[in-house]
Design a protein around this motif. Structure first.
Motif, PDB file in Angstrom:
ATOM      1  N   CYS A  70      -7.316   5.808   7.684  1.00  0.00           N
ATOM      2  CA  CYS A  70      -8.126   4.619   7.420  1.00  0.00           C
ATOM      3  C   CYS A  70      -7.584   3.479   8.278  1.00  0.00           C
ATOM      4  CB  CYS A  70      -8.045   4.218   5.950  1.00  0.00           C
ATOM      5  SG  CYS A  70      -8.784   5.399   4.793  1.00  0.00           S
TER       6      CYS A  70
ATOM      7  N   GLN B  76      -9.394   9.692  -1.957  1.00  0.00           N
ATOM      8  CA  GLN B  76     -10.260  10.046  -0.829  1.00  0.00           C
ATOM      9  C   GLN B  76     -11.505  10.820  -1.267  1.00  0.00           C
ATOM     10  OE1 GLN B  76      -8.260  12.206   2.253  1.00  0.00           O
ATOM     11  NE2 GLN B  76     -10.148  13.050   3.086  1.00  0.00           N
TER      12      GLN B  76
ATOM     13  N   GLU C  82     -12.200  -2.072  -1.618  1.00  0.00           N
ATOM     14  CA  GLU C  82     -10.856  -2.168  -1.059  1.00  0.00           C
ATOM     15  C   GLU C  82     -10.838  -3.090   0.146  1.00  0.00           C
ATOM     16  OE1 GLU C  82      -7.552   1.129  -0.165  1.00  0.00           O
ATOM     17  OE2 GLU C  82      -9.128   1.072   1.362  1.00  0.00           O
TER      18      GLU C  82
ATOM     19  N   GLY D  63       1.018   3.105   4.272  1.00  0.00           N
ATOM     20  CA  GLY D  63       0.516   2.011   5.086  1.00  0.00           C
ATOM     21  C   GLY D  63       1.419   1.661   6.252  1.00  0.00           C
TER      22      GLY D  63
ATOM     23  N   LEU E 163       0.827  -1.207   0.000  1.00  0.00           N
ATOM     24  CA  LEU E 163       0.000   0.000   0.000  1.00  0.00           C
ATOM     25  C   LEU E 163       0.861   1.257   0.000  1.00  0.00           C
ATOM     26  CD1 LEU E 163      -2.734  -1.154   2.540  1.00  0.00           C
ATOM     27  CD2 LEU E 163      -3.156  -0.508   0.162  1.00  0.00           C
TER      28      LEU E 163
ATOM     29  N   HIS F 292      -2.844   8.049   4.047  1.00  0.00           N
ATOM     30  CA  HIS F 292      -3.241   8.879   2.911  1.00  0.00           C
ATOM     31  C   HIS F 292      -4.048   8.024   1.948  1.00  0.00           C
ATOM     32  CE1 HIS F 292      -3.181  11.974  -0.143  1.00  0.00           C
ATOM     33  NE2 HIS F 292      -2.672  11.132  -1.018  1.00  0.00           N
ATOM     34  N   CYS F 293      -5.014   8.640   1.311  1.00  0.00           N
ATOM     35  CA  CYS F 293      -5.828   7.941   0.314  1.00  0.00           C
ATOM     36  C   CYS F 293      -5.835   8.764  -0.962  1.00  0.00           C
ATOM     37  CB  CYS F 293      -7.252   7.730   0.826  1.00  0.00           C
ATOM     38  SG  CYS F 293      -8.334   6.936  -0.402  1.00  0.00           S
TER      39      CYS F 293
ATOM     40  N   GLN G 132      -3.824   3.364   6.979  1.00  0.00           N
ATOM     41  CA  GLN G 132      -3.468   4.062   5.750  1.00  0.00           C
ATOM     42  C   GLN G 132      -3.551   5.566   6.029  1.00  0.00           C
ATOM     43  OE1 GLN G 132      -6.467   1.110   4.090  1.00  0.00           O
ATOM     44  NE2 GLN G 132      -5.726   2.117   2.235  1.00  0.00           N
TER      45      GLN G 132
ATOM     46  N   PHE H  64      -0.404   4.985  -0.284  1.00  0.00           N
ATOM     47  CA  PHE H  64      -1.388   4.977   0.794  1.00  0.00           C
ATOM     48  C   PHE H  64      -0.770   5.154   2.183  1.00  0.00           C
ATOM     49  CE2 PHE H  64      -3.499   2.801  -2.681  1.00  0.00           C
ATOM     50  CZ  PHE H  64      -4.795   3.277  -2.607  1.00  0.00           C
TER      51      PHE H  64
END
Length: 288
Positions: A250, A212, A225, A177, A170, A208-209, A206, A175
């Protein structure tokens, strides 16, 4: 419930907090140097949130006054916000001030495509209905599953190792992760009747997306996901919070102490299996 997750410092391509971030200038430092320093503070908040000013000072080697000056400027820009919670000792007293990247801050990090993508998906929904958007999201995450499966399977059968491999994959995709183990293991040896722990688990975070803004309007992206995570790990997982729903990170809970399913080749599964979403915790979904 506030879920505290420590996010890995490993970032993916195009995720640096220094990209496309506008900051205040300071008379105390030359503008380029001051902006670079402020970007470092923002990046550290992204990677380690929720984090206190004192912890940021230690990590970055700044004085308390310098850290607070940059935090104040980032707050004025709307790029970070304060989450109040108990101190590390967990005792009574004034709630600790801890910083997280705000929704505006998340949006400032690499989401220039958002308006066009939202318009395209809206038109798709108008043309073929909600099922068309769901099919699109499923196809997108099918590609992720195909790329991630060799990485996760190479980590072996241990669930913690598989979760760590998933977090690294990720991060490579932007992301940010990370994983952390939560809960308390049982003292006596586990048996079939008494598992390793009734609460022990891994939280996959996570920070950052990249999608988002789309996920906020089209929740099927989060659902697809989560379903991919469950299939890759071979256990039921539960989404505790999402950036798209207002959380600062997340967070997906992965229960330990349960038998995992044998890794399956997604190409051998029928379309019904691939489309079945993982179980979501509806009473906790999206809470920060």
């Amino acid at each position: 419930m506030i879920v505290f997750c420590i996010v890995s410092a490993k970032g993916g391509a195009g995720v640096s907090a220094s990209d496309a971030v506008t900051t205040h200038t300071s008379a105390a430092l030359p503008q380029p140097l001051d902006e670079r320093t402020r970007d470092r503070v923002l990046s550290s908040v992204l990677e380690h949130a929720p984090v206190s000013a004192a912890e940021l000072g230690v990590r970055l080697g700044f004085t308390p006054a310098a850290v607070r000056r940059h935090l104040d400027a980032l707050s004025l820009d709307g790029l970070i916000e304060i989450k109040r919670g108990r101190g590390q000792g967990g005792g009574a007293g004034r709630p600790a001030r801890r910083y997280v990247v705000s929704q505006r801050g998340q949006s400032a990090i690499g989401e220039d495509y958002l308006a066009i993508a939202r318009a395209a998906l809206t038109r798709l929904g108008e043309t073929v209905g909600a099922a068309g958007i769901e099919d699109f999201a499923r196809e997108r995450f099918a590609d992720m599953e195909e790329r991630y499966r060799p990485i996760v399977d190479a980590a072996g059968p241990e669930l913690e190792a598989r979760a760590d491999a998933l977090a690294q994959a990720l991060s490579a995709d932007g992301f940010v992760g990370s994983t952390r183990t939560v809960g308390s293991p049982v003292r006596r040896p586990p048996t079939r009747e008494v598992p390793r722990s009734t609460m022990l688990g891994v939280q996959l975070c996570q920070g950052h997306c990249p999608i988002q803004g789309l996920a906020a309007e089209f929740p099927t992206f989060c659902e697809q996901e989560t379903a991919v995570f469950a299939r890759l790990l071979g256990v039921d997982v539960r989404r505790l919070s999402t950036l798209a729903s207002g959380g600062h990170v997340c967070t997906t809970h992965i229960p330990l102490g349960r038998p995992t399913a044998a890794p399956a080749d997604p190409l051998s599964q029928d379309s019904a299996t691939l489309s079945a979403p993982a179980t979501l915790s509806t009473h906790q979904q999206g809470r920060p």
